[in-house]
Write a protein that holds these residues in place. Structure first.
Motif, short mmCIF file in Angstrom:
data_model
loop_
_atom_site.label_atom_id
_atom_site.label_comp_id
_atom_site.label_asym_id
_atom_site.label_seq_id
_atom_site.Cartn_x
_atom_site.Cartn_y
_atom_site.Cartn_z
N ASP A 116 -1.36 2.80 -2.95
CA ASP A 116 -0.52 2.50 -4.12
C ASP A 116 -1.07 1.32 -4.91
O ASP A 116 -1.18 1.37 -6.14
CB ASP A 116 0.92 2.21 -3.67
CG ASP A 116 1.61 3.44 -3.11
OD1 ASP A 116 1.23 4.57 -3.48
OD2 ASP A 116 2.54 3.28 -2.29
N ASP A 117 -1.43 0.22 -4.21
CA ASP A 117 -1.91 -0.97 -4.90
C ASP A 117 -3.20 -0.70 -5.67
O ASP A 117 -3.41 -1.25 -6.76
CB ASP A 117 -2.16 -2.10 -3.90
CG ASP A 117 -0.89 -2.84 -3.51
OD1 ASP A 117 0.19 -2.50 -4.04
OD2 ASP A 117 -0.98 -3.76 -2.67
N TRP A 118 -4.09 0.09 -5.08
CA TRP A 118 -5.39 0.33 -5.71
C TRP A 118 -5.32 1.37 -6.83
O TRP A 118 -6.28 1.51 -7.57
CB TRP A 118 -6.39 0.79 -4.65
CG TRP A 118 -6.74 -0.27 -3.65
CD1 TRP A 118 -6.47 -1.61 -3.74
CD2 TRP A 118 -7.44 -0.09 -2.42
NE1 TRP A 118 -6.95 -2.26 -2.62
CE2 TRP A 118 -7.55 -1.35 -1.80
CE3 TRP A 118 -7.99 1.02 -1.76
CZ2 TRP A 118 -8.18 -1.54 -0.56
CZ3 TRP A 118 -8.61 0.86 -0.54
CH2 TRP A 118 -8.71 -0.42 0.05
N GLY A 119 -4.22 2.12 -6.91
CA GLY A 119 -4.07 3.09 -7.98
C GLY A 119 -4.71 4.43 -7.72
O GLY A 119 -5.03 5.17 -8.66
N PRO A 121 -4.90 8.13 -7.44
CA PRO A 121 -3.99 9.16 -7.97
C PRO A 121 -3.41 10.03 -6.87
O PRO A 121 -4.01 10.21 -5.80
CB PRO A 121 -4.88 9.98 -8.90
CG PRO A 121 -6.04 9.10 -9.20
CD PRO A 121 -6.26 8.26 -7.99
N ASP A 265 -7.38 -1.47 -12.41
CA ASP A 265 -7.11 -1.54 -10.97
C ASP A 265 -8.35 -1.11 -10.20
O ASP A 265 -9.37 -0.72 -10.79
CB ASP A 265 -5.86 -0.73 -10.58
CG ASP A 265 -5.96 0.76 -10.90
OD1 ASP A 265 -7.07 1.32 -10.81
OD2 ASP A 265 -4.93 1.38 -11.21
N TRP A 267 -9.04 1.46 -8.32
CA TRP A 267 -9.46 2.85 -8.49
C TRP A 267 -10.23 3.03 -9.80
O TRP A 267 -11.27 3.68 -9.84
CB TRP A 267 -8.26 3.79 -8.45
CG TRP A 267 -8.64 5.22 -8.74
CD1 TRP A 267 -8.55 5.87 -9.93
CD2 TRP A 267 -9.22 6.15 -7.82
NE1 TRP A 267 -9.02 7.17 -9.81
CE2 TRP A 267 -9.43 7.36 -8.52
CE3 TRP A 267 -9.56 6.08 -6.47
CZ2 TRP A 267 -9.98 8.48 -7.92
CZ3 TRP A 267 -10.10 7.22 -5.87
CH2 TRP A 267 -10.30 8.39 -6.58
N GLU A 268 -9.72 2.43 -10.87
CA GLU A 268 -10.38 2.57 -12.16
C GLU A 268 -11.75 1.90 -12.17
O GLU A 268 -12.71 2.44 -12.72
CB GLU A 268 -9.47 1.97 -13.24
CG GLU A 268 -8.19 2.78 -13.45
CD GLU A 268 -7.16 2.05 -14.27
OE1 GLU A 268 -6.34 2.73 -14.92
OE2 GLU A 268 -7.16 0.79 -14.27
N ARG A 306 0.25 -7.74 -11.19
CA ARG A 306 0.80 -6.42 -10.89
C ARG A 306 1.40 -5.81 -12.14
O ARG A 306 2.25 -6.41 -12.80
CB ARG A 306 1.85 -6.51 -9.78
CG ARG A 306 2.38 -5.15 -9.35
CD ARG A 306 3.31 -5.24 -8.15
NE ARG A 306 2.57 -5.58 -6.93
CZ ARG A 306 1.94 -4.69 -6.19
NH1 ARG A 306 1.92 -3.41 -6.55
NH2 ARG A 306 1.31 -5.06 -5.10
N GLY A 308 2.47 -2.07 -12.19
CA GLY A 308 2.47 -0.79 -11.47
C GLY A 308 1.52 -0.88 -10.29
O GLY A 308 1.94 -0.97 -9.13
N THR A 309 0.23 -0.87 -10.54
CA THR A 309 -0.79 -1.16 -9.53
C THR A 309 -1.22 -2.62 -9.66
O THR A 309 -0.79 -3.32 -10.57
CB THR A 309 -2.00 -0.23 -9.71
OG1 THR A 309 -2.55 -0.46 -11.02
CG2 THR A 309 -1.61 1.22 -9.56
N ARG A 311 -3.82 -5.04 -10.91
CA ARG A 311 -4.87 -4.97 -11.91
C ARG A 311 -5.59 -6.32 -11.99
O ARG A 311 -5.05 -7.36 -11.60
CB ARG A 311 -4.30 -4.58 -13.27
CG ARG A 311 -3.45 -3.31 -13.20
CD ARG A 311 -2.92 -2.92 -14.56
NE ARG A 311 -3.93 -2.28 -15.37
CZ ARG A 311 -4.30 -1.00 -15.26
NH1 ARG A 311 -3.75 -0.22 -14.36
NH2 ARG A 311 -5.22 -0.51 -16.05
#
Length: 327
Positions: A116-119, A121, A265, A267-268, A306, A308-309, A311
């Protein structure tokens, strides 16, 4: 006398390619450094490789595990069942190797929090969790283990093994030194670099710890390293320096991504660095990004918040360079 272990090359389609396990013999004793993943194909190859060097599984007296990942530990329980061998592992990785339910549940909980933290999907997180569930049999039957800590020494098979803590890739990853030679597991690899951040989510400040591991290996000035994958490393100090510079360059790339695209984040950031990810790399990609982002934040180069994720925004890309030691 020249120290010359016998290498077993073991197939591994599940994770990072063929593993290297090592047989050490002398004075009527036989020791093994790491095993392969617990699949029928690798097990057959393991037994056949031992037979090719004149060793029966039942003759193994000790198994030394560099870290808890299945491609290094999966057959340890089988070897112990067949031979009664003592299985040694660092105390930080022992609960995972023994497949302690509480230890595994705690690690899984942390993985889900970081997803969740790292985003990551939803579709990719489902793919990752399905892959990890499918790979559970690769860990094999759990052995009973004896634990050790950094600096412990073992007189075995006519040599002395010195345990050198090498955290980063996992919390308890350990190299084993024999004089000027060292078995490095995944701490030092000849072609690619071990994942930090996603490979063991229990590790706090994984990149900082791994950079310390590289410095420790380099400062020992070993003549030769036997890694957990692929062939011997003839210049361990030089290779440690190459990997350290690789991580410095990766941090600079992360800074460039944030400069070009604004706050992102993990993941991005990983998507810009690594492209499309699948299977275990769905965890390893953003984990590697996170490890660098955290290290950069400690250096004052980025700030996290923070939304959402979790960042990260770039504050001072010039702070990156000073956060990496030289070798």
């Amino acid at each position: 006398m020249t120290f010359s272990p016998e290498r077993l090359s073991l197939g591994n389609e599940e994770f990072e390619g063929d593993n290297s396990s090592y047989v050490v013999r002398g004075e009527g004793e036989t020791a093994l450094i790491d095993t392969g993943v617990s699949t029928p194909e690798t097990k057959r190859g393991f037994v056949g490789s031992l037979d090719a060097v004149g060793v029966d599984v039942a003759e193994i007296d000790d198994v030394f595990l560099t870290h808890w990942h299945a491609d290094h530990t999966g057959l340890a329980g089988y070897v112990q069942d067949e031979s009664g061998a003592t299985v040694h592992v660092h105390e930080n990785d022992a609960p995972i190797v023994e497949q302690d339910d509480e230890a595994w549940d705690s690690m899984y909980d942390e993985q889900r929090r970081l997803i969740d933290d790292w985003g990551i999907p939803d579709g990719k997180s489902e793919e990752l969790l399905s892959f990890m569930e499918a790979m559970e049999p690769a860990y094999g039957e759990p052995p009973s283990v004896e634990t050790f800590t950094d600096g412990d020494r073992f007189a075995v098979a006519g040599v002395e093994l010195e345990a050198l803590g090498a955290p980063g890739h996992t919390a308890g990853l350990t190299c084993f030194a024999v004089g000027e030679t060292v078995f490095t597991g995944d701490a030092l690899l000849p072609v690619y670099t071990p994942n930090v951040g996603g490979a063991d989510v229990r590790v706090e400040k994984p990149l900082e710890k791994y950079l310390g591991t590289l410095v420790r290996i380099a400062e020992r000035g070993f003549d030769r390293a036997y890694p957990g994958h692929r062939d011997v490393i003839e210049n361990p100090t030089g290779r440690a320096g190459e990997i350290l510079r690789h991580h410095r360059e990766r941090a600079e790339r992360v800074a460039g991504v944030l400069n070009d695209h604004g706050a992102l984040d993990a993941w991005e950031v990983g998507a810009h660095l690594f492209g499309e990810l699948e299977k275990i790399h769905i965890l390893h990609g953003p984990g590697e990004s996170y490890a660098h982002l955290e290290h950069m934040e400690d250096a004052g180069a980025v700030t996290s918040f923070r939304d959402g994720t979790v960042r990260y925004r770039l504050d001072d890309d010039g702070a990156v360079e000073d956060s990496f030691p030289g070798i």
